[in-house]
Design an enzyme around this catalytic site. Structure first.
Site, mmCIF file in Angstrom:
data_model
loop_
_atom_site.group_PDB
_atom_site.id
_atom_site.type_symbol
_atom_site.label_atom_id
_atom_site.label_comp_id
_atom_site.label_asym_id
_atom_site.label_seq_id
_atom_site.Cartn_x
_atom_site.Cartn_y
_atom_site.Cartn_z
ATOM 1 C CE1 TYR A 136 -17.405 16.261 -49.338
ATOM 2 C CE2 TYR A 136 -15.395 15.280 -50.798
ATOM 3 C CZ TYR A 136 -16.255 16.501 -50.102
ATOM 4 O OH TYR A 136 -15.693 17.734 -50.393
ATOM 5 C CE LYS A 164 -16.104 16.096 -46.631
ATOM 6 N NZ LYS A 164 -16.420 17.576 -46.569
HETATM 7 O O1 NGF Z 1 -13.357 22.821 -49.458
HETATM 8 C C1 NGF Z 1 -14.400 22.489 -49.444
HETATM 9 C C2 NGF Z 1 -15.041 22.684 -50.855
HETATM 10 N N1 NGF Z 1 -15.225 22.256 -48.531
HETATM 11 C C3 NGF Z 1 -14.692 22.133 -47.115
HETATM 12 C C4 NGF Z 1 -14.801 20.869 -46.469
HETATM 13 O O2 NGF Z 1 -16.202 20.458 -46.607
HETATM 14 C C5 NGF Z 1 -14.010 19.932 -46.526
HETATM 15 C C6 NGF Z 1 -15.082 23.287 -45.985
HETATM 16 O O3 NGF Z 1 -14.226 23.277 -45.185
HETATM 17 C C7 NGF Z 1 -14.045 19.097 -47.869
HETATM 18 O O4 NGF Z 1 -15.044 19.601 -48.630
HETATM 19 C C8 NGF Z 1 -12.980 18.171 -48.180
HETATM 20 O O5 NGF Z 1 -11.845 18.753 -48.092
HETATM 21 O O6 NGF Z 1 -13.391 17.093 -48.835
HETATM 22 C C9 NGF Z 1 -14.978 24.764 -46.790
HETATM 23 O O7 NGF Z 1 -13.667 24.789 -47.234
HETATM 24 C C10 NGF Z 1 -15.085 25.746 -45.848
HETATM 25 O O8 NGF Z 1 -16.414 25.612 -45.135
HETATM 26 C C11 NGF Z 1 -14.915 27.325 -46.396
HETATM 27 O O9 NGF Z 1 -16.027 27.364 -47.120
HETATM 28 O O10 NGF Z 1 -14.986 23.689 -51.224
#
Ligand code: NGF
Length: 291
Positions: A136, A164
């Site tokens: 990650y 990821k």
């Molecule tokens: O929420 C974050 C970090 N990143 C997420 C995603 O990478 C999932 C992304 O969907 C993630 O990191 C996790 O839950 O481990 C963003 O929220 C999205 O693109 C809006 O910027 O801040």
């Protein structure tokens, strides 16, 4: 590894007024993702799951709830990474025993670990279990930037099957795709899904898919079919939505939008603030505008 391709929601967790895990609400979020968003899988224990604010027991309980609710209907990835390596190993064993399809671990953060330490961390986690691991990488939150050569070194361990990639570095993404055709690459930024798909990612893991999973799949599948203009139109609507969500507070707003759908997604965990009435009202408007 091909079995793991596809669209995954980064699972939200429902917390009550006292900051405790609301099991029923969390089950509803899981069902919503399976039944309405039609995701291929869930990424449990990520940033979106507010994981880094939880105790080991709470993390374990959430892993149990997700597996018990989803059974084998979809794929499950458990994010077990922690700066406490012993905790990461314990959670890797726990989720492997539960039957998780793969584990994932955030790059160790806070201290400035050197690459040898990062490599030791990953090999220790994955070599402690009979499972597969997805790195990650989220440099904007961890401060850890790894080079193509460093990813190559981690990928020498065959149990490390992918990454990821939550970054906007499309040069690095393209270099990774070319260098590692047999590793899984998941796009992590929902607002950049179209360009990431054009560069050949195998799937995506996102927070906004908890509400916008249907559009996310459309973007992914249209782009894979080369229908770029159609995919771009949906990315435009999606990014209007994501801009509104980010402006009002990311996880708070997605949770409040789920409440509009009758899903008891609840509140965020302290030190994150409690959703204010203003935030909830704005989320209601956003929900109405896009769904
Ligand atoms: O929420 C974050 C970090 N990143 C997420 C995603 O990478 C999932 C992304 O969907 C993630 O990191 C996790 O839950 O481990 C963003 O929220 C999205 O693109 C809006 O910027 O801040």
């Amino acid at each position: 590894t091909t079995d793991m391709k596809g669209i995954y929601s980064a699972l939200l967790v429902s917390f009550d007024e006292n900051g405790n895990v609301n099991e029923q609400g969390t089950r509803e979020i899981i069902r919503h993702n399976i039944d309405k968003m039609k995701v291929d899988g869930l990424y449990v224990g990520g940033s979106t799951g507010e994981n880094f604010m939880l105790s080991t027991d709470e993390k374990k309980r959430i892993f149990e709830i997700a597996k018990d609710e989803a059974k084998d209907e979809i794929k499950l990835i458990a994010q077990v990474g922690s700066v406490n390596l012993k905790e990461a190993v314990e959670l890797a064993k726990f989720t492997t025993d539960l039957g998780y399809d793969a584990i994932s671990a955030v790059t160790p953060f806070y201290y400035k670990f050197d690459f040898e330490e990062i490599k030791h961390y990953y090999n220790t986690i994955i070599n402690s279990v009979d499972n597969r691991l997805i790195i990650y990488s989220i440099p904007f939150l961890t401060g850890v930037n790894m080079s193509l050569d460093q990813f190559a070194e981690l990928f020498e361990n065959e149990k490390i099957i992918g990454v990821k990639f939550t970054a906007a570095d499309f040069y690095l993404l393209e270099r990774m795709r070319k260098a590692f055709p047999n590793k899984l690459i998941f796009a992590g930024f929902d607002e950049m899904m179209l360009p990431a798909t054009v560069l050949g990612v195998d799937g995506a893991i996102g927070s906004t898919f908890n509400v916008n999973g249907v559009r996310a799949r459309q973007i992914f599948e249209l782009a894979q079919a080369g229908k770029i203009e159609e995919a771009r139109e949906i990315q435009h609507v999606t990014n209007d939505l994501i801009t509104d969500i980010l402006d009002n507070g990311l996880y708070h707003t997605i949770k409040a939008m789920l409440e509009e759908e009758g899903v008891h997604a609840g509140l965020c965990r302290e030190p994150m603030k409690k959703t204010t009435p203003e935030m909830a009202a704005r989320a209601k408007e956003i929900h109405k505008k896009y769904f």
